[in-house]
Design a protein around this motif. Sequence first.
Motif, PDB file in Angstrom:
ATOM      1  N   LEU A 162      -7.440  57.218  66.155  1.00 50.85           N
ATOM      2  CA  LEU A 162      -6.258  57.310  66.421  1.00 50.85           C
ATOM      3  C   LEU A 162      -5.525  55.863  65.739  1.00 50.85           C
ATOM      4  N   ARG A 163      -4.855  55.847  64.840  1.00 51.71           N
ATOM      5  CA  ARG A 163      -4.113  54.686  64.222  1.00 51.71           C
ATOM      6  C   ARG A 163      -2.842  54.564  64.688  1.00 51.71           C
ATOM      7  N   SER A 164      -2.120  53.380  64.237  1.00 47.10           N
ATOM      8  CA  SER A 164      -0.774  53.152  64.654  1.00 47.10           C
ATOM      9  C   SER A 164       0.131  54.232  64.143  1.00 47.10           C
ATOM     10  N   GLU A 165      -0.180  54.672  63.014  1.00 48.84           N
ATOM     11  CA  GLU A 165       0.942  55.755  62.556  1.00 48.84           C
ATOM     12  C   GLU A 165       0.844  56.961  63.446  1.00 48.84           C
ATOM     13  N   THR A 166      -0.461  57.228  63.639  1.00 54.99           N
ATOM     14  CA  THR A 166      -0.764  58.589  64.540  1.00 54.99           C
ATOM     15  C   THR A 166       0.147  58.404  65.736  1.00 54.99           C
ATOM     16  N   ILE A 167       0.040  57.246  66.439  1.00 53.24           N
ATOM     17  CA  ILE A 167       0.987  57.205  67.841  1.00 53.24           C
ATOM     18  C   ILE A 167       2.745  57.495  67.317  1.00 53.24           C
ATOM     19  N   ASP A 168       2.744  56.652  66.291  1.00 50.48           N
ATOM     20  CA  ASP A 168       4.177  56.479  65.812  1.00 50.48           C
ATOM     21  C   ASP A 168       4.740  57.983  65.455  1.00 50.48           C
ATOM     22  N   LEU A 169       3.836  58.875  64.807  1.00 50.78           N
ATOM     23  CA  LEU A 169       4.141  60.271  64.439  1.00 50.78           C
ATOM     24  C   LEU A 169       4.270  61.061  65.544  1.00 50.78           C
ATOM     25  N   MET A 170       3.159  60.842  66.342  1.00 48.86           N
ATOM     26  CA  MET A 170       3.123  61.857  67.663  1.00 48.86           C
ATOM     27  C   MET A 170       4.480  61.542  68.612  1.00 48.86           C
ATOM     28  N   THR A 171       4.797  60.221  68.876  1.00 49.17           N
ATOM     29  CA  THR A 171       5.899  59.811  69.460  1.00 49.17           C
ATOM     30  C   THR A 171       7.278  60.409  69.016  1.00 49.17           C
ATOM     31  N   ARG A 172       7.520  60.329  67.621  1.00 50.99           N
ATOM     32  CA  ARG A 172       8.531  61.004  67.076  1.00 50.99           C
ATOM     33  C   ARG A 172       8.627  62.540  67.446  1.00 50.99           C
ATOM     34  N   MET A 173       7.265  63.126  67.034  1.00 47.41           N
ATOM     35  CA  MET A 173       7.224  64.661  67.414  1.00 47.41           C
ATOM     36  C   MET A 173       7.670  65.002  68.836  1.00 47.41           C
ATOM     37  N   LYS A 174       6.984  64.140  69.671  1.00 50.28           N
ATOM     38  CA  LYS A 174       7.462  64.667  71.106  1.00 50.28           C
ATOM     39  C   LYS A 174       9.084  64.287  71.443  1.00 50.28           C
ATOM     40  N   GLY A 175       9.537  63.043  70.619  1.00 52.44           N
ATOM     41  CA  GLY A 175      10.936  62.732  70.961  1.00 52.44           C
ATOM     42  C   GLY A 175      11.912  64.038  70.613  1.00 52.44           C
ATOM     43  N   ALA A 176      11.506  64.350  69.435  1.00 51.28           N
ATOM     44  CA  ALA A 176      12.204  65.536  68.658  1.00 51.28           C
ATOM     45  C   ALA A 176      12.177  66.826  69.685  1.00 51.28           C
ATOM     46  N   ALA A 177      10.937  67.146  69.979  1.00 45.56           N
ATOM     47  CA  ALA A 177      10.873  68.322  70.847  1.00 45.56           C
ATOM     48  C   ALA A 177      11.572  68.246  72.276  1.00 45.56           C
ATOM     49  N   LYS A 178      11.724  67.246  72.714  1.00 47.96           N
ATOM     50  CA  LYS A 178      12.257  66.829  73.927  1.00 47.96           C
ATOM     51  C   LYS A 178      13.830  67.071  73.835  1.00 47.96           C
ATOM     52  N   GLN A 179      14.291  66.667  72.554  1.00 49.30           N
ATOM     53  CA  GLN A 179      15.990  66.790  72.572  1.00 49.30           C
ATOM     54  C   GLN A 179      16.064  68.243  71.741  1.00 49.30           C
ATOM     55  N   LYS A 180      15.181  69.052  71.556  1.00 50.69           N
ATOM     56  CA  LYS A 180      15.390  70.412  70.913  1.00 50.69           C
ATOM     57  C   LYS A 180      16.081  70.085  69.317  1.00 50.69           C
ATOM     58  N   GLN A 181      15.247  68.973  68.888  1.00 55.31           N
ATOM     59  CA  GLN A 181      15.618  68.919  67.535  1.00 55.31           C
ATOM     60  C   GLN A 181      14.271  69.139  66.579  1.00 55.31           C
ATOM     61  N   THR A 182      14.372  69.055  65.371  1.00 60.79           N
ATOM     62  CA  THR A 182      13.300  69.458  64.555  1.00 60.79           C
ATOM     63  C   THR A 182      13.266  67.911  63.739  1.00 60.79           C
ATOM     64  N   LEU A 183      11.930  67.509  63.733  1.00 59.97           N
ATOM     65  CA  LEU A 183      11.389  66.504  63.115  1.00 59.97           C
ATOM     66  C   LEU A 183      11.038  66.901  61.628  1.00 59.97           C
ATOM     67  N   ARG A 184      11.920  66.473  60.641  1.00 60.94           N
ATOM     68  CA  ARG A 184      11.346  66.814  59.277  1.00 60.94           C
ATOM     69  C   ARG A 184      10.816  65.694  58.744  1.00 60.94           C
ATOM     70  N   LEU A 185       9.461  65.853  58.365  1.00 65.04           N
ATOM     71  CA  LEU A 185       8.967  64.577  57.714  1.00 65.04           C
ATOM     72  C   LEU A 185       7.888  64.886  56.725  1.00 65.04           C
ATOM     73  N   VAL A 186       7.899  64.019  55.678  1.00 60.71           N
ATOM     74  CA  VAL A 186       6.873  63.956  54.661  1.00 60.71           C
ATOM     75  C   VAL A 186       5.796  63.006  54.797  1.00 60.71           C
ATOM     76  N   VAL A 187       4.561  63.194  54.882  1.00 58.54           N
ATOM     77  CA  VAL A 187       3.622  62.059  55.008  1.00 58.54           C
ATOM     78  C   VAL A 187       3.146  62.014  53.565  1.00 58.54           C
ATOM     79  N   THR A 188       3.278  60.933  52.971  1.00 61.53           N
ATOM     80  CA  THR A 188       2.656  60.338  51.590  1.00 61.53           C
ATOM     81  C   THR A 188       1.855  59.145  51.641  1.00 61.53           C
ATOM     82  N   GLY A 189       1.438  58.703  50.678  1.00 58.75           N
ATOM     83  CA  GLY A 189       0.580  57.683  50.443  1.00 58.75           C
ATOM     84  C   GLY A 189      -0.465  57.794  49.284  1.00 58.75           C
ATOM     85  N   ASP A 190      -1.326  56.767  49.271  1.00 62.81           N
ATOM     86  CA  ASP A 190      -2.271  56.792  48.022  1.00 62.81           C
ATOM     87  C   ASP A 190      -3.458  58.152  48.273  1.00 62.81           C
TER      88      ASP A 190
END
Lengths: 481, 307
Positions: A162-190
């Motif tokens: 579990l890296r810091s980005e993992t915690i960050d993404l899961m928190t965002r997902m949880k927050g979106a689901a709580k507010q009945k919103q959709t998190l729209r996100l693209v994971v990119t990187g090298d």
Amino acid sequence: MSAPNCLRCLLQLRPSVAVPRYVASRSTAAASAIPIASAWTAPFSTTTARDAKKKDKSGGGTHIRAGKKIKLGKFKKNTTADRGKAPAPGERKAYRKKILLSNNNALPVPGLADLSAEDMLNPKNAATVLSIPDAVVDQLRASEAFKPTQCWGVFRKPSVLLRSETIDLMTRMKGAAKQKQTLRLVVTGDRITGKSMLLLQAMTHAFLNDWIVVNIPEGQELTTACTEYAAIPGSDPVRYMQQNYVLKLIQAIRKANEKVFSKLSTVHSHPELPQHIPVGSPLMQLANSAKEADNAWMIFQALWQELTARGRPPLLFALDGLAHVMKVSDYRSPAFELIHSHDLALVRLFVESLSGAGAFPNGGAILAATSRGNSPRTPTMELALAQREAEQAKDAAADVPQPDPFFRGYDERVQAALRTVQVLKLSGITKLEARVLMEYWAASGILRTTVDETAVSEKWTLGGNGVVGEMERAALLTMRL
Amino acid sequence: MPPRLNLWPTCRALAFRTRPASQWSQTPCIAARAVRGFADTAANKNNNNTTSSQRPNHLNGDASTLPPFMVPPTRQPSTTPEEIEAAGFTSTENEKALSQLQLVTYGLNPFDPAVDGHKYGLPDLPLPSEMHMKHRYDPAIVQFTKLLMQDGKLSKAQRDMAIILNYLRSSPPPKINPARPLMPGSPPASHLPLDPVSYLTLAIDSVAPLIRIRAYKGLAGGGASLDVPMPLAARQRRRTAFQWVLDAVNKKKSKGSGRTMFPHRVAEEIVAVVEGRSSVWDKRHIVHKLGTSARANLNHSALRRRK
């Protein structure tokens, strides 16, 4: 001295005349020795047998001789030995794509805990290694979240860092689901920085929290013209369905989400389906009704309608290899023109959700990961992601990249799809995370060195400042074990 | 015979006692204590006296506490900034010089590189062989990798070797066939998968032939060649055995496709060798048998004449 031969001939001649014909013709040696007996072969013909000269097959005169024939490779030995049965079609690919998830030789890591529903949200769990519970492993396998190039087969049990980005993404997902919103996100990187692994972690989180998960494991399978397609009747502009792929997808969704589906029942009537599924019948029945490719797209639409009805659990829709669905596909229309990927119905469903046009009423997340190893060049997507990243950077004054005014290959549809997405850029892990990961490797008996600051620093540096895949190459996939 | 006159036994009676080593506590480094540096003032001299009186514990017999040289000198400023201001020197070089002098009073070499200036310390010398760039892999593994190589593509061969080793460590422990004994002193089968390098080396060393048959053309008379067994060096033995393994692999049918296809076949053959199923054992057996029968030729007259 020729007398005995002649005598022998005469002696043999007599019985051959006397014996019945079938006996004489059976002994071929006698027949060749005695021309009289062999001339006796056409008893029912009244004409004498003419010894007609056989004509040359070339039709010309006999004076034309065939040229000297050259036999090629006459000195070569035939070295192809018989090696038994050839592998059946698809067997070799299956061997290549085989995914091993456990290694009984690796040591069980003491104190390695299983992931629970809330573990990925707790910032205290950053830089820890936790293992995936067995039930979730089966679900992830059903939705093809594991990739054959990842190093699962070396360890005892699938575990993730579990890296810091993992915690960050899961928190965002949880927050979106709580507010009945959709998190729209693209994971990119090298390359090999863990983009697909982050998608897998998101899916793990979703499964642990009883979300519904729909995963498209490779975007390229949809657009490289390797699966069947057909125009959807009555669609204007014409859209294309991919029946075989969709059938496979429905079966994967059903298998992965069985636990959630078993609690749900249908809320819409689906009169267009061949099978009668009344309102209130279990959702598994609808998913199970997809048996043939012919009506798979219809059933998928019905299933999607059910999954996005009000009151359902949150939905995670994930896709890996985004670049492949952000370009013109390899399919052709009846007019032999290339079809844009966004005209393929399944891709369109994903892209519309990603662009925000089709939000999920129950909340959830729509995640896409880019791929660097296998991706076609898509200048529009690269530019759009760079722009979004610059816009979302902490210092808003950062320069937003502008399109090249002298380049006309930009795709407006792709631009529109990626106008409002969030971008999460992955890079190397920190030294603390590297240390935790290497301690896990060492505890599994796979890394046979002392994990101290020197070793961590060495591998972290060899891995291009903590690029996880490169660290794995330096430590696990090496001749120096 | 009279006993020889010998002075040595008398020497034994003499008591030789070495003088106790001159420790700095008895003879403190006067040079460092008494000599005043160019930048020293009265305050600093005072300071020097206090440090020498508060000697570190490890020199008083208690070695468990941290010696002062382990603590970076900058973290323990000898005086407070106010005092330094009052003393009239502010430069860090001065302070550094003073701390070096202080090390001299402890009897340490301040210019010892192990003491200061290295983040991870210095490696122990002599360097182990795997620390050298050109010898970083096991020599047997290097030899096998080069035998795997085709068209000079060493990097690909190295990747193949890495895949072979990974296959070996994720395959179940081999069931060793007692009819095909491995090298004496080999580890038990359950230990092999977690040490794939010795797994591979053990497999190859176990099937490696001891000899080769050298045929002297026409020496046996009548144009017949004379077969003579020749001993092989360790490296030659490994080479022969690995090439036999590769021959067996090339005859096998490939099951899969992709980059793991070839290395997995090699690794399966290695497992087959350890389990005694491989045809390579027969090759070894044939060579040894031929060698046993041909050893009579070692003293062949034609050969002796040749020498």
